[in-house]
Design a protein around this motif. Sequence first.
Motif, short mmCIF file in Angstrom:
data_model
loop_
_atom_site.label_atom_id
_atom_site.label_comp_id
_atom_site.label_asym_id
_atom_site.label_seq_id
_atom_site.Cartn_x
_atom_site.Cartn_y
_atom_site.Cartn_z
N GLN A 142 0.48 -1.22 0.00
CA GLN A 142 -0.09 -0.21 0.00
C GLN A 142 0.95 1.41 0.12
O GLN A 142 0.40 2.21 -0.46
N ALA A 143 2.21 1.30 0.65
CA ALA A 143 3.17 2.39 0.50
C ALA A 143 4.53 1.83 0.59
O ALA A 143 4.57 0.66 1.33
N TRP A 231 -2.78 4.88 3.42
CA TRP A 231 -3.69 5.58 2.32
C TRP A 231 -2.99 6.89 2.46
O TRP A 231 -2.56 7.62 1.45
N ARG A 234 0.31 6.81 0.75
CA ARG A 234 0.46 6.43 -0.78
C ARG A 234 0.03 8.01 -1.40
O ARG A 234 0.57 8.32 -2.77
N HIS A 235 -0.82 8.58 -0.80
CA HIS A 235 -1.56 9.84 -1.54
C HIS A 235 -0.56 11.14 -1.13
O HIS A 235 -0.65 12.19 -1.83
N PRO A 237 3.13 11.23 -0.98
CA PRO A 237 4.59 10.50 -0.89
C PRO A 237 5.55 11.27 -0.40
O PRO A 237 6.61 10.77 0.31
N TRP A 240 5.35 11.26 3.42
CA TRP A 240 5.76 9.79 3.79
C TRP A 240 7.28 9.52 3.70
O TRP A 240 7.97 8.92 4.71
#
Length: 252
Positions: A142-143, A231, A234-235, A237, A240
């Motif tokens: 997912q990431a 989530w 992932r959205h 980045p 993250w």
Amino acid sequence: MSQQNKVWITGASSGIGLALVKHYLQADWRVIASARSEGDLSELMATDSRLTFVPFDIVDKTKIVSVRDEIAKQVDCLDCAILNAGTCEYLDIEGEQTDWSMMERIMSVNFFGMVNSVEMCLPLLQKSSQPHLVGISSQAVQAAFPRAEAYGASKAAIRYFLSSLRMDLNPLGIDVTCILPGFVDTPLTRKNTFDMPFLMSADDAAQGMYRAIQKRPYEYAFPRPLSAMLWLGRHFPKWWLKKLAPNKTDNS
């Protein structure tokens, strides 16, 4: 043979696989358990005649036919196959001797091992009136995570493989489910040296998986708080990346 539901579980000697074996036995399924060795299954086998162990090294393609023949001696079909076997190693890219061969090693077990397992069980699933193929991927898809190049890529390959396989098996009446677990307390994850948010026990994970599998979803990702966190990763980045792998020269 008996009309009792029949399930085949790989990677069944410990961790999630062993916990799944216990849950299916509690639900009165006939369980065929596979792994390279019996491991912690031995005690269960001594007390429950509904459990049979059939050794299978999922990397060894030469064993596919003999394992299928052995399982066919035990049951007339498989109503469900849960392909859970897998492994994990992390890439040390900053080390003096980066082990790039590990990429092939992990892909061999996690991805090609699953392909071999599908090849083994598909003819037995086709004999069922309600066949269900279940493969275990990971929330890691997912990431991105540091050092997870091999593990994450193999689990992402599994996810796509199962999604595509679903298209080809649907006309045959075979349902396909991809499960994406988060961090689960198993002998494999106990080797991890980093924080594992929302860590679950193997029993809790297996219980949730068992309930989800009965509904035959296309995908099931758990736990939800981890799904929400990933989530965001992932959205967003850039956030993250800075959170998990900050640049050493970044003083901001």
